[in-house]
Enzyme design. Structure first.
Site, PDB file in Angstrom:
ATOM      1  N   GLU A   1       0.791  -1.230   0.000  1.00  0.00           N
ATOM      2  CA  GLU A   1       0.000   0.000   0.000  1.00  0.00           C
ATOM      3  C   GLU A   1       0.820   1.276   0.000  1.00  0.00           C
ATOM      4  OE1 GLU A   1      -0.617  -1.676   4.292  1.00  0.00           O
ATOM      5  OE2 GLU A   1      -0.308  -2.481   2.274  1.00  0.00           O
ATOM      6  N   ASN A   2       2.117   1.179   0.283  1.00  0.00           N
ATOM      7  CA  ASN A   2       2.923   2.396   0.227  1.00  0.00           C
ATOM      8  C   ASN A   2       3.393   2.730  -1.183  1.00  0.00           C
ATOM      9  OD1 ASN A   2       4.576  -0.009   0.817  1.00  0.00           O
ATOM     10  ND2 ASN A   2       6.309   1.400   0.682  1.00  0.00           N
TER      11      ASN A   2
END
Length: 447
Positions: free
Chosen positions: A281-282
C-alpha cells in the site's frame, strides 16, 4: 520556464511560522524530508500541527518536533510506530486525529485539487466514523471526509530541475506528490538539482507550478536504514501451515496484498511460476523477495513493513493516493490480513486492543473494506484460551461485513448468510476439538 529559489534547509525552516499546519511526506524514513525537519527542530517555532503518515522514527525528523514540544497536534494514520507519539498522546501533551491511511492520502489530494471533501466506504461503522456525516451511496454506507490543506509542505524528491519539476525514486513517492499540491508554500528537499531540460518530461511526477523552493540535501545510509529480517524464516510450523493454506486460495494473475504477521509468510511461499502479483500500500505493484545481498533502502524499494524488497519484472511504483485508489476501486483481488476477532456477521477487529490508545490504524480499514476478497489468518484462540471467532466483536471494528474466509491453526471457515461455515479441518485437528474451542455456533460443511 520559471526558476524557483534554491535555499538552505535552515532558510526553509524560517518559512514556517508559529501555529502553522505543516504537511510532511514520507513513509517511515522512506521519502521523508529529514533535513528540513531537522532544521525546523532547531528553531523556536511552536504550536504546530503536523500532518503525515506518522511523526517519523524516534530521534529523527518529525519526532524531534514532538519531543521538543513544538507540536500542538498531529494528524496521521499510524502513530504507534513511534513510542514517543504514544507516550505524549497518552499523557495529553499533544492532541491528535487518526485517519485511515488511504483516507489521509485522499484528503490531502482533495485539498490540493480544490475539492472540499468526499465520501468513502473506509471506516464506515467504526469508531473513526463517529460524529461524521454518513450517506448510503449505491447501497454502501460511506463517510464524509473534508479535504486537507496546510500552510507549508515539506516533501522529499530524488531529483529536481531549476524550474521546480520533481521526480521521485521507487517507493519514495508515498504522500509526497499529493502534499506538493496542498500547501500555500511547498519546499522540496532533493538529492540533486539539474538544469531545466535534463529531466525527461515523461519522468516528471510533480510539476513546477506546485513548487516554491528547493533544498539540495543528500541522504546518508542512516536516513534510510538497512535491510531487516521479518523473521519469516524462523516462523513456527503452525504459522507456516496457516500461510500454506492461505496460498491455496490464490490464483494465477491475482493481485494480492499481504498484511503484517502470518500473512507476510505467504510471500516466502510464492514462486515465480505461480503468477501472483503482490501489492504494497505504500506504492508498489510487483513486489519481489528481500534483496539477497542484504542491501537496504538506499538502493531498493520498501514494502509496507518498511522492509527493503526487490521488484519483479513488470513492477511499477506510484503514490499513496493511487495505491489506495486501487484498493477502494476493487482492483486488488485478495487481501490476507491478521485478526484479533471475527464475528458471525463477517465483521473484523484487528487494529486496536483494550487499554491502548487508538493510534495506529494504518491501511487496515481500507484493505479490509476495499479488497474483492478478504482472508483472515490467525490463531484459533488467544493465549488465555478465549476464542477469536465470536458471535459479536467486542474489540473496535476494522470493517463491517467484510470477511470471506478465516484460516486458523485448527480449521478453515467460510462466512455465509448464516455465519461461520466449517469447510476444512487442519491436519491433526478433530471436529470435537474445534467445537470445544470455538466461541460461536457454526455449520458443518465438511465433505
Amino acid at each position: 520556464m520559471k526558476k524557483v529559489s534554491i535555499i538552505s534547509a535552515q532558510e526553509a525552516a524560517q518559512k514556517v511560522t508559529d501555529d502553522d499546519t505543516i504537511l510532511c511526506g514520507g513513509f517511515g524514513m522512506t521519502g521523508a524530508p529529514v533535513h528540513l525537519l531537522h532544521a525546523l527542530a532547531e528553531t523556536d517555532r511552536k504550536n504546530l500541527t503536523y500532518i503525515g503518515n506518522n511523526v517519523g522514527e524516534p530521534g529523527l525528523g518529525g519526532d524531534r518536533l514532538l519531543t521538543n514540544g513544538q507540536l500542538k497536534k498531529m494528524i496521521g494514520s499510524y502513530f504507534t510506530s513511534n513510542p514517543n507519539a504514544v507516550k505524549w498522546a497518552q499523557e495529553g501533551k499533544v492532541d491528535y486525529d487518526l485517519l485511515p491511511q488511504g483516507t489521509l492520502g485522499e484528503a490531502i489530494r482533495a485539498g490540493g485539487m480544490g475539492i472540499g471533501g468526499f465520501f468513502t466506504p473506509t471506516s464506515a461503522g467504526t469508531v473513526l466514523a463517529e460524529k461524521k456525516e454518513t450517506k448510503t451511496i449505491n447501497g454502501i454506507e460511506q463517510v464524509f471526509v473534508e479535504g486537507i490543506r496546510g500552510n507549508v509542505a515539506f516533501v522529499r524528491a530524488w531529483k529536481a530541475d531549476t524550474a521546480g519539476n520533481l521526480t521521485y525514486r521507487m517507493t519514495e513517492q508515498n504522500f509526497n506528490p499529493a502534499m506538493a499540491t496542498a500547501a500555500d508554500i511547498v519546499i522540496a528537499e532533493v538529492e540533486e538539482i539539474v538544469a531545466v531540460g535534463e529531466i525527461d518530461p515523461n519522468q516528471i511526477h510533480t510539476q513546477a507550478c506546485f513548487v516554491d523552493y528547493l533544498v539540495e540535501a543528500k541522504l546518508q545510509k542512516e536516513h534510510l536504514g538497512s535491510s531487516a529480517s521479518v523473521g519469516s524464516k524462523k516462523a513456527g510450523e503452525v504459522r507456516l501451515n496457516i500461510a500454506r493454506r492461505a496460498l491455496e486460495e490464490l490464483n494465477k494473475g491475482d493481485i494480492v496484498n499481504l498484511g503484517i504477521g502470518i500473512p507476510t509468510l505467504v510471500a516466502d511461499l510464492i514462486k515465480e511460476e505461480d503468477g501472483i502479483i503482490l501489492h504494497t500500500e505504500n506504492g508498489m505493484l510487483g513486489v519481489g523477495p528481500e534483496p539477497a545481498d542484504g542491501s537496504g533502502a538506499m538502493t531498493n524499494p520498501v514494502n509496507a513493513g518498511k522492509i527493503p524488497v526487490t521488484a519483479v519484472k513488470g513492477a511499477s511504483y506510484f503514490d499513496t493516493a493511487t495505491s489506495f485508489g486501487m484498493i477502494r476501486g476493487k482492483h486488488v483481488d485478495v487481501a490476507i490480513m491478521g485478526g484479533l476477532e471475527v464475528d458471525e456477521k463477517g465483521n473484523l477487529a484487528n487494529w486496536a486492543v483494550p487499554g491502548k490508545p487508538l493510534l495506529g490504524v494504518g491501511g487496515a480499514m481500507d484493505l479490509a473494506s476495499g479488497s474483492k476478497k478478504l482472508i483472515i489468518t490467525m490463531n484459533h484462540n488467544n493465549k488465555d484460551g478465549s476464542p477469536k471467532l465470536v458471535k459479536a466483536c467486542e474489540l473496535p471494528i476494522t470493517a463491517m461485513n467484510a470477511v470471506d474466509l478465516v484460516i486458523t491453526d485448527k480449521a478453515v471457515f467460510k462466512l455465509g448468510e448464516s455465519g461461520f461455515e466449517l469447510v476444512e479441518l487442519m491436519s491433526g485437528v478433530s471436529l470435537e476439538e474445534v467445537e470445544k474451542s470455538t466461541g460461536v455456533e457454526f455449520l458443518n460443511r465438511l465433505k
